[in-house]
Design an enzyme around this catalytic site. Structure first.
Site, PDB file in Angstrom:
ATOM      1  N   LYS A   1       0.583  -1.043  -0.042  1.00  0.00           N
ATOM      2  CA  LYS A   1       0.463   0.135  -0.063  1.00  0.00           C
ATOM      3  C   LYS A   1       0.446   1.613   0.094  1.00  0.00           C
ATOM      4  O   LYS A   1       0.800   2.366  -0.893  1.00  0.00           O
ATOM      5  CB  LYS A   1      -1.104  -0.212   1.173  1.00  0.00           C
TER       6      LYS A   1
ATOM      7  N   GLU B   1      10.748  -4.393   4.153  1.00  0.00           N
ATOM      8  CA  GLU B   1      10.664  -6.321   3.954  1.00  0.00           C
ATOM      9  C   GLU B   1      10.217  -6.429   2.611  1.00  0.00           C
ATOM     10  O   GLU B   1      11.013  -7.226   1.983  1.00  0.00           O
ATOM     11  CB  GLU B   1       9.508  -6.706   5.014  1.00  0.00           C
TER      12      GLU B   1
ATOM     13  N   GLY C   1      -4.842  -2.129   5.527  1.00  0.00           N
ATOM     14  CA  GLY C   1      -3.973  -3.044   4.629  1.00  0.00           C
ATOM     15  C   GLY C   1      -4.966  -4.485   4.838  1.00  0.00           C
ATOM     16  O   GLY C   1      -5.036  -5.246   3.883  1.00  0.00           O
ATOM     17  N   ARG C   2      -4.951  -3.945   5.665  1.00  0.00           N
ATOM     18  CA  ARG C   2      -5.749  -5.501   6.511  1.00  0.00           C
ATOM     19  C   ARG C   2      -7.603  -6.102   5.472  1.00  0.00           C
ATOM     20  O   ARG C   2      -7.838  -6.694   5.989  1.00  0.00           O
ATOM     21  CB  ARG C   2      -5.609  -5.881   7.925  1.00  0.00           C
TER      22      ARG C   2
ATOM     23  N   GLU D   1      -4.806  -6.759  14.318  1.00  0.00           N
ATOM     24  CA  GLU D   1      -4.235  -5.382  14.462  1.00  0.00           C
ATOM     25  C   GLU D   1      -5.602  -4.478  14.481  1.00  0.00           C
ATOM     26  O   GLU D   1      -5.157  -3.299  14.834  1.00  0.00           O
ATOM     27  CB  GLU D   1      -3.710  -5.604  12.704  1.00  0.00           C
TER      28      GLU D   1
ATOM     29  N   HIS E   1      -4.453 -33.205  17.340  1.00  0.00           N
ATOM     30  CA  HIS E   1      -3.724 -34.290  18.115  1.00  0.00           C
ATOM     31  C   HIS E   1      -2.548 -33.444  18.699  1.00  0.00           C
ATOM     32  O   HIS E   1      -1.375 -33.378  18.515  1.00  0.00           O
ATOM     33  CB  HIS E   1      -3.584 -35.248  16.506  1.00  0.00           C
TER      34      HIS E   1
ATOM     35  N   LYS F   1       8.925  -1.246  14.643  1.00  0.00           N
ATOM     36  CA  LYS F   1       9.742  -1.618  13.123  1.00  0.00           C
ATOM     37  C   LYS F   1      11.021   0.317  13.558  1.00  0.00           C
ATOM     38  O   LYS F   1      12.230   0.192  12.611  1.00  0.00           O
ATOM     39  CB  LYS F   1       8.946  -0.014  12.342  1.00  0.00           C
TER      40      LYS F   1
HETATM   41  O1  F6P Z   1       1.921  -4.342   9.800  1.00  0.00           O
HETATM   42  C1  F6P Z   1       1.728  -3.115   9.573  1.00  0.00           C
HETATM   43  C2  F6P Z   1       0.617  -3.378   8.506  1.00  0.00           C
HETATM   44  O2  F6P Z   1       1.171  -1.459   8.510  1.00  0.00           O
HETATM   45  C3  F6P Z   1       0.095  -3.442   7.622  1.00  0.00           C
HETATM   46  O3  F6P Z   1      -1.207  -2.939   8.725  1.00  0.00           O
HETATM   47  C4  F6P Z   1       0.386  -4.024   6.622  1.00  0.00           C
HETATM   48  O4  F6P Z   1      -0.786  -4.118   5.886  1.00  0.00           O
HETATM   49  C5  F6P Z   1       1.407  -4.015   6.492  1.00  0.00           C
HETATM   50  O5  F6P Z   1       2.088  -3.442   7.079  1.00  0.00           O
HETATM   51  C6  F6P Z   1       2.319  -3.871   5.169  1.00  0.00           C
HETATM   52  O6  F6P Z   1       1.903  -2.633   4.245  1.00  0.00           O
HETATM   53  P1  F6P Z   1       2.063  -2.139   3.154  1.00  0.00           P
HETATM   54  O7  F6P Z   1       1.045  -2.403   2.452  1.00  0.00           O
HETATM   55  O8  F6P Z   1       2.373  -0.293   3.053  1.00  0.00           O
HETATM   56  O9  F6P Z   1       3.475  -2.844   2.627  1.00  0.00           O
END
Ligand code: F6P
Length: 564
Positions: A225, A231, A287-288, A373, A404, A528
């Site tokens: 987003k 990452e 995002g979620r 979240e 199990h 972060k």
């Molecule tokens: O974990 C925090 C967060 O902002 C989530 O809400 C989001 O889904 C994820 O990081 C990834 O963010 P982006 O889509 O901006 O890379």
């Protein structure tokens, strides 16, 4: 939004009173507390004995979902009191505010309009006065054209070979949704294409996705987003290096092997991806809550546009139910309020989601982000601390594997863990006929677990089986452990959409009752920031001012172990 930006007045956001009465001081809350005292240790055995029609009365059918909530620790009075609480806390008016595009995400001053992502053509949904539905469909059309090119093998890589592996790079909401839905809907996907979902900054994740990949036939979908998530950008940069090295090509090859999904065109261009290969979404999609936006691009390639639209129609069906059904017959209200009851009055710390479907193996992980979240908050919408339990720990794995592993604790442990049992009447459409009979065994296990958790086995019953007296306590099952059973006809795109929307709205209902903002996630920021500050200490031994002795010691030990 700067720290000094005033929060919008709550009257503007559907939460009508400026400073709300704290939840635990509401008469409806006290009413529930008194009811809980009277409820005591009433057993599900008694509730069913007193009302044999309970299973029929406490079942709701919506779309393809049949939901039996009769094995919950509730009576008509409980449900009435919970609905009174929902009314007093303004759940329906906050829902309406969300659906009409008010900025209910107060701390980010944003609308929350994931429901617009599945609004059909012609429906009007306004964000800041402007109808967003035409844009949603414009992007869906572009996604569809792209998906068809890849699916028909007409999307060629730099050397003219058709792409056959799609690697989605994203994390959190830009990974969990598409990865979960891809697994869930495997029988509906093009099995001739390979899909990988890479999220972890641990290089082994990308390595595993690429170790047997052919750069000439690999396409990367970089999903983020913000397009700043460390990452994702780190993995995407490494993927670009791998590609260019593998092809022996210059950066012009990126255009044929990388597409982006983002709200941030500037950062996408900075990374080197042409905006012609970018699929956009908008800041009113959290995002979620985003996998039915362009974030689902990899999924659409797998499923094809038609199936993807069936999934959106499933979401929309549940959205319509949530928007229009009266609270007492409204599934998200009901499931949300059950969680409020257990968290507030039974001290439930967690909630298990147990899908009896191997294809749903990633569903609990997906729900972890959606729920935790969203509702892992301890301040109210106006910033005051909460004095009540908010979101539970959500967890689970597919049945029968969990049986199990941890079901022992569910049946005989000291913890109180409400659970959702989810199953599908029909086996997967492409299941080998020789394996189809196993489906009855799978479903028998689902039904048996709900039965055992609810009714248990009394010591008298155990003794009557001839069990030696000293073993009777060990072999007794107390029961009275609540479950909700969701039985759907089959796991198909529409039903998956219905299920996901059900949980989205359940989370909404709970956040509204608890008076928290379910739509921000400031709690992920600190880690972060600290990781960014610590990284040079690991790589170069840089001094980190004010580092605590424990973390400092671990960093030194790490450097020693790495021979630095
Ligand atoms: O974990 C925090 C967060 O902002 C989530 O809400 C989001 O889904 C994820 O990081 C990834 O963010 P982006 O889509 O901006 O890379």
């Amino acid at each position: 939004m700067s720290a000094s930006t005033p929060l919008p007045r709550t009257e503007d956001t559907g939460n009508r009173s400026g400073v709300t009465t704290p939840l635990d001081r509401r008469k409806e809350w006290s009413g529930l507390a008194e009811h809980r005292d009277r409820f005591g240790s009433t057993h599900l055995r008694d509730l069913f004995a007193d009302d044999p029609a309970r299973a029929d009365r406490y079942t709701l059918g919506v779309g393809g979902l049949h939901v039996d909530y009769s094995k919950n620790l509730v009576t008509d009075e409980t449900l009435r009191l919970l609905n009174d609480l929902a009314a007093a806390t303004g759940v329906a008016s906050l829902r309406d505010a969300m659906l009409r595009g008010d900025h209910i995400n107060l701390t980010e001053n944003r609308a929350v309009l994931h429901t617009a992502l599945r609004a059909p053509h012609g429906e009007v949904v306004r964000a800041d006065g402007h109808d967003v539905v035409p844009e949603v469909h414009r992007v869906l059309e572009r996604m569809g054209a792209f998906a068809e090119r890849v699916r028909s093998r007409a999307w060629l890589g730099h050397t003219g070979k058709a792409v056959t592996r799609v690697v989605n790079i994203g994390i959190g909401g830009s990974d969990l949704g598409p990865a979960m839905a891809y697994e869930a809907l495997r029988p509906y996907t093009d099995r001739g294409l390979e899909f990988r979902f890479v999220s972890n900054v641990d290089g082994t994740d990308l390595n595993e996705a690429l170790v047997d990949a052919d750069p000439e036939r690999t396409l990367f979908v970089v999903a983020s987003k913000t397009f700043t998530t460390v990452e994702t950008i780190t993995n995407a940069s490494a993927a670009r290096d791998w590609l260019l090295a593998g092809l022996g090509a210059g950066s012009d090859a990126v255009a044929e092997h990388f597409v982006a999904v983002s709200t941030n065109a500037e950062k996408v261009v900075e990374f080197g991806i042409d905006t012609a290969n970018m699929f956009e979404f908008w800041d009113w999609v959290g995002g979620r809550y985003s996998y039915d936006s362009a974030i689902g691009l990899s999924l659409m390639v797998a499923l094809g546009p038609e199936r993807f639209r069936e999934m959106l129609a499933g979401f929309h069906l549940m959205d319509t139910h949530f928007a229009t059904a009266p609270p007492e017959r409204n599934l998200p209200f009901l499931l949300g309020l059950l969680g409020v009851w257990y968290g507030g009055f039974f001290d439930a710390q967690s909630h298990a989601v147990l899908p009896y479907s191997h294809h749903m193996s990633k569903f609990p992980a997906y729900l972890q982000q959606l729920d935790m979240e969203s509702n892992g908050k301890s301040v109210q919408r106006d910033g005051r601390p909460v004095n009540w339990q908010t979101g539970p720990v959500v967890w689970g794995t597919p049945g029968t594997n969990g049986q199990h592993a941890y079901f022992q604790l569910l049946h005989q442990g000291t913890r109180f863990v409400p659970a959702d049992l989810i199953g599908f009447a029909n086996p997967a459409p492409d299941l080998d006929p020789g394996l189809v009979p196993q489906h009855d065994l799978l479903m028998a296990n689902l039904f048996a677990q709900g039965q055992a958790l609810a009714f248990g086995r009394t010591s008298a019953e155990v003794a009557a089986e001839g069990v030696p007296a000293d073993l009777v306590p060990h072999r007794t099952f107390p029961g009275n452990r609540p479950t909700t059973t969701v039985l759907a006809e089959r796991l198909d795109p529409s039903v998956l959409g219905q299920l996901v929307a059900l949980y989205e709205h359940k989370v909404f209902v709970q956040g509204a009752v608890w008076n928290i903002n379910s739509f921000d996630q400031w709690g992920v920021q600190l880690g972060k920031v600290l990781a960014k500050r610590l990284e040079p200490a690991l790589t170069e031994g840089a001094e980190v001012p004010g580092l605590d002795p424990s973390t400092g010691g671990l960093v030194r030990r790490y450097r020693t172990l790495r021979g630095r």
